[in-house]
Design an enzyme around this catalytic site. Structure first.
Site, PDB file in Angstrom:
ATOM      1  N   LYS A  32      -1.322  12.019   5.122  1.00  0.00           N
ATOM      2  CA  LYS A  32      -2.125  12.174   6.337  1.00  0.00           C
ATOM      3  C   LYS A  32      -1.246  12.752   7.429  1.00  0.00           C
ATOM      4  CE  LYS A  32      -1.931   7.108   7.025  1.00  0.00           C
ATOM      5  NZ  LYS A  32      -1.614   6.748   5.663  1.00  0.00           N
ATOM      6  N   ARG A  70      -8.712  -7.402   7.212  1.00  0.00           N
ATOM      7  CA  ARG A  70      -9.416  -6.347   7.921  1.00  0.00           C
ATOM      8  C   ARG A  70     -10.890  -6.377   7.512  1.00  0.00           C
ATOM      9  NH1 ARG A  70      -5.219  -4.025  10.436  1.00  0.00           N
ATOM     10  NH2 ARG A  70      -3.391  -3.358   9.225  1.00  0.00           N
ATOM     11  N   ASP A 127       5.179   7.123  12.828  1.00  0.00           N
ATOM     12  CA  ASP A 127       5.746   8.160  11.959  1.00  0.00           C
ATOM     13  C   ASP A 127       4.937   9.449  11.963  1.00  0.00           C
ATOM     14  OD1 ASP A 127       3.609   7.051  10.545  1.00  0.00           O
ATOM     15  OD2 ASP A 127       4.526   7.434   8.605  1.00  0.00           O
ATOM     16  N   THR A 130       0.821  -1.205   0.000  1.00  0.00           N
ATOM     17  CA  THR A 130       0.000   0.000   0.000  1.00  0.00           C
ATOM     18  C   THR A 130       0.859   1.261   0.000  1.00  0.00           C
ATOM     19  OG1 THR A 130      -1.730  -1.175   1.200  1.00  0.00           O
ATOM     20  CG2 THR A 130      -1.814   1.220   1.247  1.00  0.00           C
ATOM     21  N   ASP A 144       0.927   7.809  15.843  1.00  0.00           N
ATOM     22  CA  ASP A 144       1.601   6.532  15.599  1.00  0.00           C
ATOM     23  C   ASP A 144       3.092   6.724  15.366  1.00  0.00           C
ATOM     24  OD1 ASP A 144       1.523   7.709  13.085  1.00  0.00           O
ATOM     25  OD2 ASP A 144       1.188   5.810  12.043  1.00  0.00           O
ATOM     26  N   ASP A 185       1.671  10.107  11.188  1.00  0.00           N
ATOM     27  CA  ASP A 185       0.614  10.418  10.222  1.00  0.00           C
ATOM     28  C   ASP A 185      -0.767   9.951  10.671  1.00  0.00           C
ATOM     29  OD1 ASP A 185       0.935   7.700   9.829  1.00  0.00           O
ATOM     30  OD2 ASP A 185       1.358   7.832   7.679  1.00  0.00           O
ATOM     31  N   ARG A 186      -0.837   9.140  11.727  1.00  0.00           N
ATOM     32  CA  ARG A 186      -2.129   8.709  12.257  1.00  0.00           C
ATOM     33  C   ARG A 186      -2.331   9.308  13.639  1.00  0.00           C
ATOM     34  NH1 ARG A 186      -3.436   2.837  10.023  1.00  0.00           N
ATOM     35  NH2 ARG A 186      -1.970   2.735   8.278  1.00  0.00           N
ATOM     36  N   THR A 245      -8.256   1.920  -0.089  1.00  0.00           N
ATOM     37  CA  THR A 245      -7.375   2.218   1.025  1.00  0.00           C
ATOM     38  C   THR A 245      -5.972   2.525   0.498  1.00  0.00           C
ATOM     39  OG1 THR A 245      -8.639   0.834   2.534  1.00  0.00           O
ATOM     40  CG2 THR A 245      -6.352   1.280   3.122  1.00  0.00           C
ATOM     41  N   SER A 300       5.546   2.924   9.839  1.00  0.00           N
ATOM     42  CA  SER A 300       4.333   3.553  10.351  1.00  0.00           C
ATOM     43  C   SER A 300       3.929   3.001  11.706  1.00  0.00           C
ATOM     44  CB  SER A 300       3.209   3.409   9.326  1.00  0.00           C
ATOM     45  OG  SER A 300       2.085   4.175   9.689  1.00  0.00           O
ATOM     46  N   HIS A 301       2.802   2.316  11.758  1.00  0.00           N
ATOM     47  CA  HIS A 301       2.231   1.827  13.005  1.00  0.00           C
ATOM     48  C   HIS A 301       2.703   0.422  13.365  1.00  0.00           C
ATOM     49  CE1 HIS A 301      -0.203   0.669   9.591  1.00  0.00           C
ATOM     50  NE2 HIS A 301      -0.639  -0.356  10.275  1.00  0.00           N
TER      51      HIS A 301
END
Length: 543
Positions: free
Chosen positions: A376, A496, A279, A18, A277, A281-282, A344, A113-114
């Site tokens: 984001k 998911r 990095d 992604t 999170d 972005d969330r 997504t 990321s997360h």
């Protein structure tokens, strides 16, 4: 300085997901693994000689080694200038802003990321374009193709660059510029939001806790919330970025950030809580004993956007990922604005943002953004909430409940089944899809099925298509189930599943979301034969 040609062989697993490439740390530490991928990125691009490249990441384990390797490859590939965050640190939103502000060719961001960090955790790397946006599908496909055929890369024999001191140095024909990681981003946030109004909010006794989860946003949060906005020292907790996030999971949700959630549901909880999170972005928003669903957060931002002067007269529309509950759709309809549902992946928002078809966008996975960046942005979203709270002087709960009473509440829940066998999940999908069409018009557990399908998308700006982005079932009672394979895992498959129902009855607006949506979960597990194929009866994560 000597430029070296290093012979290598391709790795078969360097296929972009992604957002770039994410693998276990042990995978990235294989001989030439990182170098192969970075050179493949450069090979997929054109006319890079003399151009400017931004480099930074979330500070997780192995990033310090990776940054130095990328510097050597970039110098050998004759980039003209490398702009690097101090100590290799740049949040993903800050990197995006820096790329645009400095008119860079693009940027390499080191982040998973997360995903967890550390020797047993994950490492990630992705390329952002000159618009500060994640590389589009055409570019990531080309990178993956180049990685399949790579047989050499270029590097140079130079000592590690000192990234702790801000300033410039020349290596060969490349300028290495180390910059303050926080300064430019913080200045930009002051252009967007009314910092004076937020300062007055804190001066009134308003209490906030921000959990940086020992990830990249700690320095940003301390500088912005405590130093610029005047929140008391200690408002930001877990503020120091650590290679393994200090044992904390760098994903801010109800499952992984449980200690923070418990703090916000205590009797002495502060007025406002937020977390970001790995990095940056969330984000997650909580009020006192109150959780804000990501889809509701996007709707609240959209509802009050015209009270932020930066956006006044510049509200064009909104986009959400298809799995994201449609709370924002009702706000947009009231404002007579278009809504786009995308696959997504933030890259699908980028063309809409750049074409000014939308002003805001968001995902169910705790990500929101606007045309201020093509990424984001967690800190931005939190500042947006603070600005709204400062203007309205209402609580987080009051803002959400007003939304529900006006438009109805969109109950939503996401369940993730992690570490599954990819082939098994695909077999499960195929078996369901063989008989899916026969379900239309039937009842399952007293729920009438109105429509089934597979989500395909055509970008209204670029006309590029993305097929097979997930399966969905629509029922005649305003409920929906959507499920897909995630592209952000580092090993195995993550399934998911997204449940949603729009409730208009005022007497049913304050129920427990998990209990309210339980019938939909039972329908899903029954229809796809989840336990038969995966052996699972319960998800690993529910948000």
């Amino acid at each position: 300085m000597e430029i070296k040609t290093i012979q290598t062989s391709p790795y078969t697993d360097q296929v972009c997901g992604t957002s770039g490439l994410r693998k276990k740390t042990s995978v990235f530490k294989q001989k030439n693994y990182l170098e192969n991928f970075v050179q493949s990125v450069f090979n997929a691009l054109s006319d890079i000689e003399g151009k400017t490249l931004v480099i930074g990441g979330d500070g997780r384990y192995f990033n310090d080694t990776a940054v130095q390797s990328i510097i050597r490859l970039a110098v050998a590939n004759q980039f003209g200038r490398l702009i690097i965050g101090q100590n290799g640190i740049l949040s993903t939103p800050a990197a995006s802003h820096l790329i645009v502000k400095r008119k860079a060719f693009g940027g390499i961001i080191l982040s998973a990321s997360h995903n967890p960090g550390g020797p047993e955790g994950d490492v990630g790397i992705k390329f952002d374009t000159a618009q500060g946006a994640p590389a589009p599908q055409a570019v990531t496909d080309k990178i993956s193709e180049k990685a399949k055929m790579i047989d050499h890369y270029w590097t140079c024999d130079i000592p590690d660059v000192n990234l702790s001191e801000i300033g410039e140095q020349l290596i060969g024909s490349t300028v290495i510029e180390v910059v303050d990681s926080v300064e430019d981003y913080a200045l930009y946030m002051q252009e967007i939001f009314d910092f004076h109004a937020i300062q007055k909010l804190f001066q009134s006794g308003f209490r906030m806790t921000y959990d940086a989860l020992n990830a990249v946003t700690g320095p940003y949060a301390v500088h912005i919330f405590e130093k610029l906005l005047g929140a008391p020292a200690g408002t930001v907790i877990h503020a120091k970025p650590l290679p393994d996030f200090g044992g904390l999971h760098p994903e801010p949700n109800l499952t992984y950030a449980h200690a923070f959630v418990e703090k916000m549901f205590a009797d002495d909880a502060p007025d406002f809580g937020a977390a970001s999170d790995g990095d940056g972005d969330r984000y997650m928003i909580l009020g006192k004993k109150f959780f804000v669903a990501p889809s509701d957060s996007l709707a609240v931002l959209m509802q009050y956007a015209d009270q932020i002067p930066f956006y006044a007269g510049r509200i064009y529309g909104v986009a959400r990922s298809m799995p994201t509950a449609d709370a924002v759709d009702f706000v947009a309809a009231q404002k007579n604005l278009p809504v786009f549902a995308t696959p997504t992946g933030w890259k699908y928002f980028s063309s809409l943002l750049n074409a000014r078809k939308i002003s805001f966008c968001g995902e169910e996975s705790f990500g929101s953004g606007s045309f201020h960046l093509c990424e984001k942005d967690g800190i931005w979203a939190i500042l947006f909430w603070l600005n709204i709270l400062a203007v309205t002087r209402k609580s987080v709960q009051e803002l959400n409940e007003e939304l529900w009473h006006h438009f109805g509440r969109v109950y939503t829940s996401t369940q993730s089944y992690e570490g599954l066998e990819t082939a098994t999940v695909r077999e499960m999908f195929a078996a369901y899809e063989q008989h899916a069409a026969d379900l239309v018009g039937t009842k399952v557990n007293n729920h009438q099925i109105k429509e089934v399908g597979v989500f395909n998308y055509t970008d209204p700006v670029t006309q590029e298509t993305a097929k097979n982005q997930g399966d969905y079932i629509l029922f005649d009672d305003n409920s929906r189930i959507f499920w897909r394979l995630s592209g952000t895992g580092s090993s195995g498959a993550t399934l998911r599943v997204y449940y949603m129902k729009h409730e208009k009855n005022p007497a049913r607006l304050h129920e427990n979301a998990a209990d309210y949506l339980q019938p939909l979960q039972e329908i899903f597990t029954q229809l796809v034969q989840l336990e038969t194929y995966t052996g699972r009866t319960h998800p690993d994560v529910t948000t």
